[in-house]
Design a protein around this motif. Sequence first.
Motif, PDB file in Angstrom:
ATOM      1  N   THR A  75      -5.131  12.823   1.688  1.00 15.19           N
ATOM      2  CA  THR A  75      -4.805  12.488   3.589  1.00 15.19           C
ATOM      3  C   THR A  75      -4.865  10.651   3.996  1.00 15.19           C
ATOM      4  OG1 THR A  75      -4.255  14.677   4.050  1.00 15.19           O
ATOM      5  CG2 THR A  75      -4.095  12.398   5.840  1.00 15.19           C
ATOM      6  N   LEU A  76      -6.788  10.477   3.294  1.00 24.21           N
ATOM      7  CA  LEU A  76      -7.539   9.860   3.746  1.00 24.21           C
ATOM      8  C   LEU A  76      -6.701   8.413   2.477  1.00 24.21           C
ATOM      9  CD1 LEU A  76      -9.238   8.006   5.411  1.00 24.21           C
ATOM     10  CD2 LEU A  76     -10.639   8.670   3.365  1.00 24.21           C
ATOM     11  N   GLU A  77      -5.958   9.322   1.094  1.00 33.09           N
ATOM     12  CA  GLU A  77      -6.310   8.176   0.429  1.00 33.09           C
ATOM     13  C   GLU A  77      -4.543   7.437   0.411  1.00 33.09           C
ATOM     14  OE1 GLU A  77      -5.890   7.441  -4.656  1.00 33.09           O
ATOM     15  OE2 GLU A  77      -7.143   9.153  -3.463  1.00 33.09           O
ATOM     16  N   ILE A  78      -3.237   7.951   1.300  1.00 34.42           N
ATOM     17  CA  ILE A  78      -2.427   8.001   1.733  1.00 34.42           C
ATOM     18  C   ILE A  78      -2.216   6.515   2.812  1.00 34.42           C
ATOM     19  CG2 ILE A  78      -0.079   7.947   2.044  1.00 34.42           C
ATOM     20  CD1 ILE A  78      -0.458  10.745   1.134  1.00 34.42           C
ATOM     21  N   ILE A  79      -2.984   6.675   3.730  1.00 38.78           N
ATOM     22  CA  ILE A  79      -3.907   5.896   4.606  1.00 38.78           C
ATOM     23  C   ILE A  79      -3.630   4.430   4.449  1.00 38.78           C
ATOM     24  CG2 ILE A  79      -4.721   5.942   6.964  1.00 38.78           C
ATOM     25  CD1 ILE A  79      -4.464   8.771   7.544  1.00 38.78           C
ATOM     26  N   ILE A  80      -5.122   4.624   3.772  1.00 38.94           N
ATOM     27  CA  ILE A  80      -5.433   3.431   3.449  1.00 38.94           C
ATOM     28  C   ILE A  80      -4.777   2.600   2.493  1.00 38.94           C
ATOM     29  CG2 ILE A  80      -7.365   2.415   1.504  1.00 38.94           C
ATOM     30  CD1 ILE A  80      -9.524   4.671   1.924  1.00 38.94           C
ATOM     31  N   LEU A  81      -3.570   3.229   1.907  1.00 36.78           N
ATOM     32  CA  LEU A  81      -2.140   2.557   0.513  1.00 36.78           C
ATOM     33  C   LEU A  81      -1.394   2.095   1.649  1.00 36.78           C
ATOM     34  CD1 LEU A  81      -1.889   4.958  -1.852  1.00 36.78           C
ATOM     35  CD2 LEU A  81      -3.324   3.487  -2.082  1.00 36.78           C
ATOM     36  N   LEU A  82      -1.254   3.205   3.311  1.00 36.84           N
ATOM     37  CA  LEU A  82      -0.193   2.268   4.535  1.00 36.84           C
ATOM     38  C   LEU A  82      -0.524   1.194   4.998  1.00 36.84           C
ATOM     39  CD1 LEU A  82       1.294   5.859   5.145  1.00 36.84           C
ATOM     40  CD2 LEU A  82       2.456   4.021   3.177  1.00 36.84           C
ATOM     41  N   PHE A  83      -2.189   1.433   5.190  1.00 38.95           N
ATOM     42  CA  PHE A  83      -3.399   0.231   5.926  1.00 38.95           C
ATOM     43  C   PHE A  83      -2.710  -0.708   5.588  1.00 38.95           C
ATOM     44  CE2 PHE A  83      -6.430  -1.776   6.502  1.00 38.95           C
ATOM     45  CZ  PHE A  83      -6.652  -1.527   8.048  1.00 38.95           C
ATOM     46  N   ILE A  84      -3.229  -0.900   3.642  1.00 46.09           N
ATOM     47  CA  ILE A  84      -3.171  -2.332   2.952  1.00 46.09           C
ATOM     48  C   ILE A  84      -2.131  -2.502   2.651  1.00 46.09           C
ATOM     49  CG2 ILE A  84      -3.466  -3.312   0.222  1.00 46.09           C
ATOM     50  CD1 ILE A  84      -5.626  -1.198   0.020  1.00 46.09           C
ATOM     51  N   PHE A  85      -1.228  -2.123   2.997  1.00 46.08           N
ATOM     52  CA  PHE A  85       0.956  -2.666   2.927  1.00 46.08           C
ATOM     53  C   PHE A  85       1.047  -3.143   3.920  1.00 46.08           C
ATOM     54  CE2 PHE A  85       5.632  -2.388   2.710  1.00 46.08           C
ATOM     55  CZ  PHE A  85       5.811  -2.393   1.762  1.00 46.08           C
ATOM     56  N   ALA A  86       0.651  -2.582   5.256  1.00 47.65           N
ATOM     57  CA  ALA A  86       1.856  -3.193   6.565  1.00 47.65           C
ATOM     58  C   ALA A  86       0.937  -3.965   6.715  1.00 47.65           C
ATOM     59  CB  ALA A  86       0.781  -1.694   7.320  1.00 47.65           C
ATOM     60  N   ALA A  87      -0.889  -4.435   5.709  1.00 50.90           N
ATOM     61  CA  ALA A  87      -1.305  -5.384   6.341  1.00 50.90           C
ATOM     62  C   ALA A  87      -1.251  -6.957   5.906  1.00 50.90           C
ATOM     63  CB  ALA A  87      -3.038  -5.378   6.331  1.00 50.90           C
ATOM     64  N   GLU A  88      -1.184  -6.398   4.637  1.00 51.86           N
ATOM     65  CA  GLU A  88      -0.263  -7.618   3.693  1.00 51.86           C
ATOM     66  C   GLU A  88       0.893  -7.952   3.428  1.00 51.86           C
ATOM     67  OE1 GLU A  88      -3.447  -9.621   2.490  1.00 51.86           O
ATOM     68  OE2 GLU A  88      -4.635  -8.221   3.263  1.00 51.86           O
ATOM     69  N   ILE A  89       1.665  -6.972   2.985  1.00 50.40           N
ATOM     70  CA  ILE A  89       2.805  -7.123   2.388  1.00 50.40           C
ATOM     71  C   ILE A  89       3.598  -7.312   3.837  1.00 50.40           C
ATOM     72  CG2 ILE A  89       4.958  -6.541   1.746  1.00 50.40           C
ATOM     73  CD1 ILE A  89       2.464  -7.093  -0.588  1.00 50.40           C
ATOM     74  N   GLY A 129       2.785  -7.308   7.254  1.00 54.06           N
ATOM     75  CA  GLY A 129       2.300  -8.211   8.398  1.00 54.06           C
ATOM     76  C   GLY A 129       1.972  -9.787   7.921  1.00 54.06           C
ATOM     77  N   GLU A 130       1.795 -10.021   7.044  1.00 53.88           N
ATOM     78  CA  GLU A 130       2.118 -11.147   6.281  1.00 53.88           C
ATOM     79  C   GLU A 130       2.550 -12.172   5.782  1.00 53.88           C
ATOM     80  OE1 GLU A 130      -1.195 -13.714   7.079  1.00 53.88           O
ATOM     81  OE2 GLU A 130      -3.032 -11.843   7.460  1.00 53.88           O
ATOM     82  N   ILE A 131       3.463 -11.573   4.931  1.00 57.68           N
ATOM     83  CA  ILE A 131       4.627 -12.132   4.273  1.00 57.68           C
ATOM     84  C   ILE A 131       6.136 -11.615   5.022  1.00 57.68           C
ATOM     85  CG2 ILE A 131       6.052 -12.150   2.441  1.00 57.68           C
ATOM     86  CD1 ILE A 131       3.113 -10.713   0.620  1.00 57.68           C
ATOM     87  N   GLN A 132       5.939 -10.358   5.425  1.00 58.37           N
ATOM     88  CA  GLN A 132       7.323 -10.494   6.397  1.00 58.37           C
ATOM     89  C   GLN A 132       7.258 -10.541   7.527  1.00 58.37           C
ATOM     90  OE1 GLN A 132       9.862  -9.654   5.204  1.00 58.37           O
ATOM     91  NE2 GLN A 132       9.041  -9.760   2.990  1.00 58.37           N
ATOM     92  N   ALA A 133       5.589 -11.270   8.218  1.00 55.56           N
ATOM     93  CA  ALA A 133       5.245 -11.934   9.470  1.00 55.56           C
ATOM     94  C   ALA A 133       5.614 -10.930  10.889  1.00 55.56           C
ATOM     95  CB  ALA A 133       6.008 -13.182   9.496  1.00 55.56           C
ATOM     96  N   TYR A 134       5.251  -9.533  10.257  1.00 57.30           N
ATOM     97  CA  TYR A 134       5.154  -8.902  11.521  1.00 57.30           C
ATOM     98  C   TYR A 134       4.503  -9.160  12.032  1.00 57.30           C
ATOM     99  CZ  TYR A 134       8.007  -5.531   8.974  1.00 57.30           C
ATOM    100  OH  TYR A 134       9.767  -4.471   8.703  1.00 57.30           O
ATOM    101  N   TYR A 135       3.223  -9.132  12.487  1.00 57.27           N
ATOM    102  CA  TYR A 135       2.134  -9.822  13.292  1.00 57.27           C
ATOM    103  C   TYR A 135       2.893 -10.431  14.473  1.00 57.27           C
ATOM    104  CZ  TYR A 135      -1.548  -8.224   9.927  1.00 57.27           C
ATOM    105  OH  TYR A 135      -2.989  -7.662   9.701  1.00 57.27           O
ATOM    106  N   VAL A 136       3.744 -11.496  13.905  1.00 60.20           N
ATOM    107  CA  VAL A 136       4.480 -12.506  14.964  1.00 60.20           C
ATOM    108  C   VAL A 136       6.073 -11.656  16.120  1.00 60.20           C
ATOM    109  CG1 VAL A 136       5.691 -14.331  15.235  1.00 60.20           C
ATOM    110  CG2 VAL A 136       3.939 -14.790  13.549  1.00 60.20           C
ATOM    111  N   HIS A 137       6.772 -11.536  14.978  1.00 65.46           N
ATOM    112  CA  HIS A 137       7.480 -10.011  15.311  1.00 65.46           C
ATOM    113  C   HIS A 137       7.503  -8.937  16.095  1.00 65.46           C
ATOM    114  CE1 HIS A 137       9.631 -13.151  13.133  1.00 65.46           C
ATOM    115  NE2 HIS A 137       9.792 -12.493  11.716  1.00 65.46           N
TER     116      HIS A 137
END
Length: 280
Positions: free
Chosen positions: A79-93, A95-103
């Motif tokens: 469970t912790l490992e899946i959360i970590i993977l999703l966190f990394i994907f949500a932050a980098e891909i 958040g940054e590349i798809q600009a979710y931080y802005v949208h």
Amino acid sequence: MKKADRKSGRYRKTLREQVKENPRLAATYVILRVLVVLVLIAQIFNRNFENAFLCILTLILFTIPSFIERTIHIDVPDTLEIIILLFIFAAEILGEIQAYYVHFPYWDTMLHTLNGFLCAAIGFSLLDILNRRGSLAFQLSPLYLALVAFCFSMTIGVLWEFFECTMDQLFLLDMQKDTVVHSIGSVMLDPSGGNTPTAIQNITDVIVVTADGTQHSLGLGGYLDIGLLDTMKDLFVNFIGAVVFSIIGYFYVKNRGQGKFARRFIPQVLPPEEPSTKEK
């Protein structure tokens, strides 16, 4: 095969065995990696090499949990490992590349809350592992462990805000996202030069004059706060995440690992491997 034996041999298992034992974790790994590779290819075709670097960094970060299991022999719960993977994907891909931080205005808030929770889990597990080693001459109380987990999480949160501020000052990256406010109060506006705060209310526009005399109307409908409110919001939600896990960890230690929910987020030391014997 006993559960402990399965865990101790986890980092030696083939890919097929790991998929069979942990299908949800394996599916998460495969799906996220395929998505990152597709984004990487698209960024390379678009000649956006900065985003391509972020994709490569994401793929490297994906290997950290399994690297820890193989080298340090610490079992990271699925469970912790899946959360970590999703966190990394949500932050980098996302958040940054798809600009979710802005949208999505609350995307950054959600990630900082989760970061507080994860960092508290890491800090808690590090000390809990030492606390349960027989070679140590001291035993730490559940309250102390929970407090250390909270402090560890908040320290990581503060260090990250230091990093964001440094990047903003040196490279003007706006990692500490600005906020539009409609009223300000500052002692620097005191006409007498004293220490009395002077307020300006109902701000609808701000005009910036550069050194060459050029005037720029920001057109944002208010005054531009440069990152302070965003930083305080990030630290506050980090605080919430840290408190939540600290409470979970407290009752986990108090009941000595009997809580099934907390066990999903707390890494455990794997038993030492038995030396393999060769058949003669």
